[in-house]
Design an enzyme around this catalytic site. Sequence first.
Site, short mmCIF file in Angstrom:
data_model
loop_
_atom_site.label_atom_id
_atom_site.label_comp_id
_atom_site.label_asym_id
_atom_site.label_seq_id
_atom_site.Cartn_x
_atom_site.Cartn_y
_atom_site.Cartn_z
N HIS A 303 110.46 24.84 34.27
CA HIS A 303 109.02 24.84 34.57
C HIS A 303 108.26 25.19 33.30
O HIS A 303 108.73 25.99 32.49
CB HIS A 303 108.71 25.89 35.65
CG HIS A 303 107.39 25.66 36.32
ND1 HIS A 303 106.21 26.10 35.77
CD2 HIS A 303 107.08 25.02 37.45
CE1 HIS A 303 105.22 25.74 36.56
NE2 HIS A 303 105.71 25.08 37.59
N ASP A 360 110.53 22.33 43.60
CA ASP A 360 111.08 21.05 44.07
C ASP A 360 112.58 21.09 44.34
O ASP A 360 113.13 20.12 44.87
CB ASP A 360 110.78 19.96 43.03
CG ASP A 360 109.30 19.68 42.95
OD1 ASP A 360 108.75 19.65 41.83
OD2 ASP A 360 108.67 19.54 44.02
C1 SDX Z 1 106.25 20.78 39.34
O1 SDX Z 1 102.92 22.70 36.19
C2 SDX Z 1 103.13 23.01 37.42
O2 SDX Z 1 102.72 24.02 37.92
C3 SDX Z 1 103.98 22.00 38.23
C4 SDX Z 1 104.35 22.41 39.64
C5 SDX Z 1 103.14 22.50 40.55
O3 SDX Z 1 103.23 23.21 41.58
O4 SDX Z 1 102.13 21.76 40.29
O5 SDX Z 1 105.04 23.64 39.63
C6 SDX Z 1 105.26 21.35 40.29
O6 SDX Z 1 105.97 19.77 38.73
C7 SDX Z 1 107.54 21.52 39.10
C8 SDX Z 1 108.44 20.87 38.01
C9 SDX Z 1 109.14 19.67 38.63
N1 SDX Z 1 109.87 18.91 37.60
C10 SDX Z 1 111.22 18.94 37.52
O7 SDX Z 1 111.95 19.63 38.22
C11 SDX Z 1 111.79 17.99 36.48
C12 SDX Z 1 112.87 18.71 35.67
N2 SDX Z 1 112.24 19.72 34.83
C13 SDX Z 1 111.78 19.33 33.57
O8 SDX Z 1 111.78 18.06 33.15
C14 SDX Z 1 111.00 20.37 32.78
O9 SDX Z 1 111.58 21.59 33.00
C15 SDX Z 1 109.52 20.42 33.05
C16 SDX Z 1 108.89 19.08 32.90
C17 SDX Z 1 109.26 20.95 34.43
C18 SDX Z 1 108.91 21.38 32.05
O10 SDX Z 1 109.09 20.80 30.82
P1 SDX Z 1 108.54 21.50 29.44
O11 SDX Z 1 107.84 22.76 29.75
O12 SDX Z 1 107.82 20.45 28.67
O13 SDX Z 1 109.83 21.93 28.73
P2 SDX Z 1 110.73 20.99 27.82
O14 SDX Z 1 110.91 19.64 28.43
O15 SDX Z 1 110.19 21.07 26.44
O16 SDX Z 1 112.16 21.74 27.89
C19 SDX Z 1 112.47 22.84 27.04
C20 SDX Z 1 113.98 22.75 26.85
C21 SDX Z 1 114.43 21.39 26.30
O17 SDX Z 1 115.67 21.60 25.63
P3 SDX Z 1 115.67 21.76 23.99
O18 SDX Z 1 114.89 20.56 23.45
O19 SDX Z 1 114.95 23.07 23.73
O20 SDX Z 1 117.11 21.76 23.62
O21 SDX Z 1 114.64 22.88 28.12
C22 SDX Z 1 115.32 21.66 28.41
C23 SDX Z 1 114.72 20.59 27.54
O22 SDX Z 1 115.67 19.55 27.29
N3 SDX Z 1 115.06 21.38 29.84
C24 SDX Z 1 115.95 20.90 30.69
C25 SDX Z 1 115.31 20.85 31.93
N4 SDX Z 1 114.05 21.28 31.81
C26 SDX Z 1 113.90 21.61 30.51
N5 SDX Z 1 117.25 20.52 30.51
C27 SDX Z 1 117.88 20.07 31.60
N6 SDX Z 1 117.32 20.00 32.85
C28 SDX Z 1 116.04 20.36 33.03
N7 SDX Z 1 115.49 20.29 34.25
#
Ligand code: SDX
Length: 426
Positions: A303, A360
């Site tokens: 998140h 989710d």
């Molecule tokens: C919602 O914003 C809100 O409030 C949203 C929400 C709401 O109520 O409106 O809470 C609802 O959208 C919840 C999130 C749902 N999405 C997912 O579950 C999709 C999977 N999660 C991600 O793709 C990710 O965690 C995000 C999009 C939710 C957040 O992404 P960020 O903050 O941009 O973080 P990032 O992508 O830069 O990740 C940081 C690191 C990275 O690794 P490094 O580059 O540092 O090595 O963490 C890793 C990412 O690769 N990472 C994940 C991951 N989420 C982040 N690796 C594997 N699986 C994941 N799910």
Amino acid sequence: MSDKAKLVLGDKTVELPVFTGSEGEKAIDITKLRAETGFVTLDSGYMNTGACTSAVTFLDGELGILKYRGHSIEELAEKSSFLETSYLVFYGKLPTASELKVFEEKIASYNDVPEGIKTMIKAFPKDAHPMAVLSSNMVSLSAYYHDLCAQDLTPAQKDEVIVQLMGQLKVVAAYAYRHSQGLEFIKSDGSLDYCSDFIYMMTGNKNVSKEVAKALDVLLILHVDHEQNCSTSSVRMVGSSKANIFATISAGVDALWGPLHGGANQAVLEMLEEIKNSGKDYKTFLAEVKDKNSSSRLMGFGHRVYKNFDPRAKIIKVACDSVLKTLGVKDPLLDIAKGLEEVALRDEYFVSRKLYPNVDFYSGIIYRALGIPTNMFTVMFAMGRLPGWLAQWKEMVEQSGFKICRPRQIFTGDTKNTYIEIKSRS
Ligand code: SDX
């Protein structure tokens, strides 16, 4: 701490006001930054940027706290209802019994949509994603309510369009489902509560158990608002141009659809199904997720703000067990989800990145147990988030000094090109 921040740029020092919110959050107010320094800020993805002040929702990502108008999500999930919580976010206070009754009756009175909207829904291919049907029909409602498309609505018109959209989004969602199944639309039954009526309009089952209605009601409460998430920020962005409210809400639906945002609840179920059908063990699957060359992610994990447990995920996980037990449903996907969570939360990759289950991760398990098909999960998220979108839009347009949202940029392209006749181009 001083209520001013000092910024030293070369031989120039500027002082910028520090703004402190009611929960102690602090921000540097850069309203005058460009005028005083010629500089703008750069913050891709708005990771560090507050786009507005708001009194609707507070969340603390480090502590895993979520409150709507000062009320904890745990208390509202236990004691409130979706419509009462919706009233709370709109008007900033819990309704009296008579206020709630009037509010519920007004929403129930919007129990259908114009014939032209029904024709539009039926014109979609049956395999159209319901979010496409929802988004296009929400903006199409603007063609039928010209008075509500004025650029400045009166307070009475805002109150009316709020209850109208609360009623009609539910209708479009149910009709979209019925059409996708090749079934006739079912007219709302005003004798049923909001959630029971939605399930009735989807399934034709009038005898919705109170446990099922309560489970759906709690899920909708948990989705009501979440400060400046992607879809709410889209609603604020589009609404800030004084686009009509139907187009504004349609923009929220479109942003929510993305698998990184609300579309994740559908992606989680598809991920769990893939693990179940492939027979992959958790470690193998998680190794793929951690592989930088792989595009797969542990959907429902991570998140932007929560670097601890998403408080909503905690509530939903507990509700999973009780709802499935009440319904006598044994879902192997729940066991897979729990196993994945357990392994991930012991894995350095997830621990070091502070990746925890978000709203989710478990919600789809309950929707599935309630008989809601996977491709309707994000529509359910939209139904729950509609009050938040409307409350934040209302707060924005009523805020003094309200301005169109128009971020700046830093240009990195070519600086000087001359025109070359087409015959001379290589
Ligand atoms: C919602 O914003 C809100 O409030 C949203 C929400 C709401 O109520 O409106 O809470 C609802 O959208 C919840 C999130 C749902 N999405 C997912 O579950 C999709 C999977 N999660 C991600 O793709 C990710 O965690 C995000 C999009 C939710 C957040 O992404 P960020 O903050 O941009 O973080 P990032 O992508 O830069 O990740 C940081 C690191 C990275 O690794 P490094 O580059 O540092 O090595 O963490 C890793 C990412 O690769 N990472 C994940 C991951 N989420 C982040 N690796 C594997 N699986 C994941 N799910």
